[in-house]
Design a protein around this motif. Structure first.
Motif, PDB file in Angstrom:
ATOM      1  N   LEU A 259       0.937  -1.289  -0.108  1.00  0.00           N
ATOM      2  CA  LEU A 259       0.194   0.104  -0.033  1.00  0.00           C
ATOM      3  C   LEU A 259       0.672   1.059  -0.132  1.00  0.00           C
ATOM      4  O   LEU A 259       0.429   2.307  -0.040  1.00  0.00           O
ATOM      5  CB  LEU A 259      -0.924  -0.063   1.176  1.00  0.00           C
ATOM      6  N   ALA A 260       2.067   1.110  -0.158  1.00  0.00           N
ATOM      7  CA  ALA A 260       3.171   2.361   0.073  1.00  0.00           C
ATOM      8  C   ALA A 260       3.793   2.459  -1.426  1.00  0.00           C
ATOM      9  O   ALA A 260       4.592   3.150  -1.591  1.00  0.00           O
ATOM     10  CB  ALA A 260       4.060   1.988   0.856  1.00  0.00           C
ATOM     11  N   THR A 261       3.282   1.712  -2.433  1.00  0.00           N
ATOM     12  CA  THR A 261       3.939   1.755  -3.831  1.00  0.00           C
ATOM     13  C   THR A 261       3.580   3.190  -4.391  1.00  0.00           C
ATOM     14  O   THR A 261       2.579   3.841  -3.814  1.00  0.00           O
ATOM     15  CB  THR A 261       3.259   0.745  -4.658  1.00  0.00           C
ATOM     16  N   SER A 262       3.987   3.395  -5.604  1.00  0.00           N
ATOM     17  CA  SER A 262       3.824   4.805  -6.338  1.00  0.00           C
ATOM     18  C   SER A 262       2.451   4.930  -6.810  1.00  0.00           C
ATOM     19  O   SER A 262       1.851   5.873  -7.071  1.00  0.00           O
ATOM     20  CB  SER A 262       4.962   4.953  -7.363  1.00  0.00           C
ATOM     21  N   SER A 263       1.849   3.640  -6.980  1.00  0.00           N
ATOM     22  CA  SER A 263       0.607   3.705  -7.689  1.00  0.00           C
ATOM     23  C   SER A 263      -0.631   3.199  -6.924  1.00  0.00           C
ATOM     24  O   SER A 263      -1.775   3.588  -7.003  1.00  0.00           O
ATOM     25  CB  SER A 263       0.433   2.791  -8.983  1.00  0.00           C
ATOM     26  N   ALA A 264      -0.281   2.829  -5.673  1.00  0.00           N
ATOM     27  CA  ALA A 264      -1.520   2.183  -4.833  1.00  0.00           C
ATOM     28  C   ALA A 264      -2.253   3.448  -4.356  1.00  0.00           C
ATOM     29  O   ALA A 264      -1.679   4.673  -3.895  1.00  0.00           O
ATOM     30  CB  ALA A 264      -0.849   1.794  -3.464  1.00  0.00           C
ATOM     31  N   ARG A 265      -3.802   3.279  -4.271  1.00  0.00           N
ATOM     32  CA  ARG A 265      -4.305   4.495  -3.517  1.00  0.00           C
ATOM     33  C   ARG A 265      -5.541   3.754  -2.654  1.00  0.00           C
ATOM     34  O   ARG A 265      -5.879   2.747  -2.598  1.00  0.00           O
ATOM     35  CB  ARG A 265      -5.224   4.952  -4.930  1.00  0.00           C
ATOM     36  N   PHE A 266      -6.259   4.678  -2.158  1.00  0.00           N
ATOM     37  CA  PHE A 266      -7.246   4.193  -0.973  1.00  0.00           C
ATOM     38  C   PHE A 266      -8.118   5.538  -0.898  1.00  0.00           C
ATOM     39  O   PHE A 266      -8.057   6.235  -1.714  1.00  0.00           O
ATOM     40  CB  PHE A 266      -6.512   4.086   0.241  1.00  0.00           C
ATOM     41  N   ARG A 267      -9.217   5.291   0.114  1.00  0.00           N
ATOM     42  CA  ARG A 267      -9.858   6.270   0.334  1.00  0.00           C
ATOM     43  C   ARG A 267     -10.789   6.252   1.485  1.00  0.00           C
ATOM     44  O   ARG A 267     -10.708   5.320   2.350  1.00  0.00           O
ATOM     45  CB  ARG A 267     -11.283   6.198  -0.841  1.00  0.00           C
ATOM     46  N   TYR A 268     -11.286   7.601   2.027  1.00  0.00           N
ATOM     47  CA  TYR A 268     -11.960   7.752   3.151  1.00  0.00           C
ATOM     48  C   TYR A 268     -12.970   8.658   3.054  1.00  0.00           C
ATOM     49  O   TYR A 268     -12.880   9.584   2.268  1.00  0.00           O
ATOM     50  CB  TYR A 268     -10.901   8.270   4.320  1.00  0.00           C
ATOM     51  N   ASP A 269     -13.811   8.727   3.934  1.00  0.00           N
ATOM     52  CA  ASP A 269     -15.008   9.632   3.941  1.00  0.00           C
ATOM     53  C   ASP A 269     -14.383  11.178   4.166  1.00  0.00           C
ATOM     54  O   ASP A 269     -13.312  11.477   4.995  1.00  0.00           O
ATOM     55  CB  ASP A 269     -16.094   9.556   5.152  1.00  0.00           C
ATOM     56  N   ILE A 270     -14.953  12.222   3.775  1.00  0.00           N
ATOM     57  CA  ILE A 270     -14.119  13.783   3.839  1.00  0.00           C
ATOM     58  C   ILE A 270     -14.022  14.193   5.150  1.00  0.00           C
ATOM     59  O   ILE A 270     -13.360  15.060   5.416  1.00  0.00           O
ATOM     60  CB  ILE A 270     -14.984  14.657   2.672  1.00  0.00           C
ATOM     61  N   ASP A 271     -15.233  13.585   5.960  1.00  0.00           N
ATOM     62  CA  ASP A 271     -15.271  14.173   7.261  1.00  0.00           C
ATOM     63  C   ASP A 271     -14.510  13.461   8.268  1.00  0.00           C
ATOM     64  O   ASP A 271     -14.818  13.525   9.640  1.00  0.00           O
ATOM     65  CB  ASP A 271     -16.638  14.542   7.679  1.00  0.00           C
ATOM     66  N   VAL A 272     -13.872  12.216   8.023  1.00  0.00           N
ATOM     67  CA  VAL A 272     -13.483  11.472   9.156  1.00  0.00           C
ATOM     68  C   VAL A 272     -11.941  11.657   9.355  1.00  0.00           C
ATOM     69  O   VAL A 272     -11.151  11.770   8.519  1.00  0.00           O
ATOM     70  CB  VAL A 272     -13.599   9.996   8.466  1.00  0.00           C
ATOM     71  N   ARG A 273     -11.436  11.724  10.649  1.00  0.00           N
ATOM     72  CA  ARG A 273     -10.287  11.974  11.140  1.00  0.00           C
ATOM     73  C   ARG A 273      -9.723  10.392  11.281  1.00  0.00           C
ATOM     74  O   ARG A 273     -10.261   9.697  12.178  1.00  0.00           O
ATOM     75  CB  ARG A 273     -10.082  12.756  12.091  1.00  0.00           C
ATOM     76  N   TYR A 274      -8.492  10.189  11.040  1.00  0.00           N
ATOM     77  CA  TYR A 274      -7.566   8.677  11.367  1.00  0.00           C
ATOM     78  C   TYR A 274      -6.435   8.874  11.696  1.00  0.00           C
ATOM     79  O   TYR A 274      -5.653   9.852  10.876  1.00  0.00           O
ATOM     80  CB  TYR A 274      -8.138   7.951  10.065  1.00  0.00           C
ATOM     81  N   TYR A 275      -5.912   8.437  12.677  1.00  0.00           N
ATOM     82  CA  TYR A 275      -4.584   8.552  13.250  1.00  0.00           C
ATOM     83  C   TYR A 275      -3.481   8.489  12.228  1.00  0.00           C
ATOM     84  O   TYR A 275      -2.133   8.722  12.475  1.00  0.00           O
ATOM     85  CB  TYR A 275      -4.195   7.669  14.487  1.00  0.00           C
ATOM     86  N   ALA A 276      -3.729   7.516  10.997  1.00  0.00           N
ATOM     87  CA  ALA A 276      -2.531   7.427   9.973  1.00  0.00           C
ATOM     88  C   ALA A 276      -2.787   8.522   8.883  1.00  0.00           C
ATOM     89  O   ALA A 276      -1.849   8.452   8.019  1.00  0.00           O
ATOM     90  CB  ALA A 276      -2.732   5.867   9.504  1.00  0.00           C
ATOM     91  N   ASN A 277      -3.730   9.291   8.751  1.00  0.00           N
ATOM     92  CA  ASN A 277      -4.097  10.244   7.527  1.00  0.00           C
ATOM     93  C   ASN A 277      -3.336  11.600   7.794  1.00  0.00           C
ATOM     94  O   ASN A 277      -3.818  12.301   8.899  1.00  0.00           O
ATOM     95  CB  ASN A 277      -5.398  10.141   7.374  1.00  0.00           C
ATOM     96  N   GLY A 278      -2.685  12.154   7.059  1.00  0.00           N
ATOM     97  CA  GLY A 278      -2.338  13.324   6.829  1.00  0.00           C
ATOM     98  C   GLY A 278      -2.315  14.049   5.454  1.00  0.00           C
ATOM     99  O   GLY A 278      -3.146  13.789   4.521  1.00  0.00           O
TER     100      GLY A 278
END
Length: 286
Positions: A259-278
């Protein structure tokens, strides 16, 4: 075109000290950044590719990325397919590091950012800000725009991948294998850290960007779509689709290397906060 060049003593030496054991595989498409010079552009000046810009003392350092073409996506998951050629027609500036707690806390001190995220005991200052939603990131770029008069924004997904690849075509910007000591992820070293590290703790890519693999997931502007079948090919953000969910790129300290490759992608809800997201910011040059 007038520019004030300010030599940053020790900046290049610092980046060398932060380099991991081993060296990234060479890639003919990579560009060598000018780590030794900070370019403060005059009001009407347009910085050139490879130059580093900082618009205010509290602002992030930006590196100017050149225009060019690249093959975006991959075949590892349906989300990354189909690979497609994207043209970045004009240079743009993107932050060298993920947005830090120090930068976020400056926005809080100015009164624009109302939310003060928890650092989970890992420290503030140069640590990447985490526990922020996409909506939070949009407040931050609006603050930078107001403060500097420059057009700050989140990068498009295409701009993010183009900058992360830095001219390379391999799975990771340093080569086809994850190796050891190139990034902060769960499996990127003999012992996983299970927390973020200060920005710049690992070697930068060929454009001078740090932590495009691992450390903190990074919000981009685009709405989520399950594949690239109708994706823009001009580098712009994809603003149709599942827009209550936005794209995250780069993986994090909590993710496996796939999940750390140059092409890997993920998604989250726009109003959700998570401790790994910046996130990291971008801005237009004019």
């Amino acid at each position: 075109m007038v520019r004030l060049l300010v030599l940053l003593a020790g900046l290049w030496a610092t980046s060398l000290l932060a380099a991991p054991l081993g060296r990234p595989a060479p890639d003919a498409g990579a560009t060598t950044p000018r780590h030794d010079v900070l370019v403060i552009a005059a009001p009407q000046a347009v910085p050139e590719p490879g130059e580093i810009v900082r618009d205010c003392p509290e602002c992030p350092e930006l590196v100017v990325v050149p225009s060019g073409d690249f093959d975006m996506g991959g075949r590892d998951t349906p989300f990354e397919a189909p690979p497609h050629k994207v043209t970045i027609a004009t240079p743009f500036a993107i932050a060298r590091r993920e947005t830090t707690f120090a930068e976020w806390d400056a926005c809080v001190a100015d009164g624009d950012c109302k939310y003060r995220p928890d650092d989970h005991g890992w420290g503030r200052g140069p640590q990447p800000v985490i526990d922020v939603s996409w909506e939070d990131a949009k407040v931050f770029v609006a603050w930078l725009t107001r403060k500097t008069g420059r057009a700050y924004r989140l990068p498009s997904e295409a701009e993010w991948e183009y900058a992360a690849r830095a001219g390379t075509t391999s799975k990771y910007w340093w080569g086809k294998d994850v190796g050891k000591g190139y990034a902060n992820c769960d499996g990127c070293a003999d012992t996983s850290l299970h927390k973020t590290m200060p920005g710049g703790s690992f070697r930068p890519n060929g454009f001078g960007l740090y932590d495009t693999a691992g450390n903190a997931y990074e919000w981009v502007e685009d709405c989520w779509n399950d594949n690239y079948s109708k994706a823009p090919k001009d580098g712009s953000a994809w603003t149709t689709g599942q827009c209550r969910q936005r794209v995250l790129r780069g993986g994090s300290f909590a993710n496996k290397p796939n999940l750390a490759t140059s092409s890997a992608r993920f998604r989250y809800d726009i109003d959700v906060r998570y401790y790994a997201n910046g996130f990291r910011v971008a801005r237009d040059l004019k």
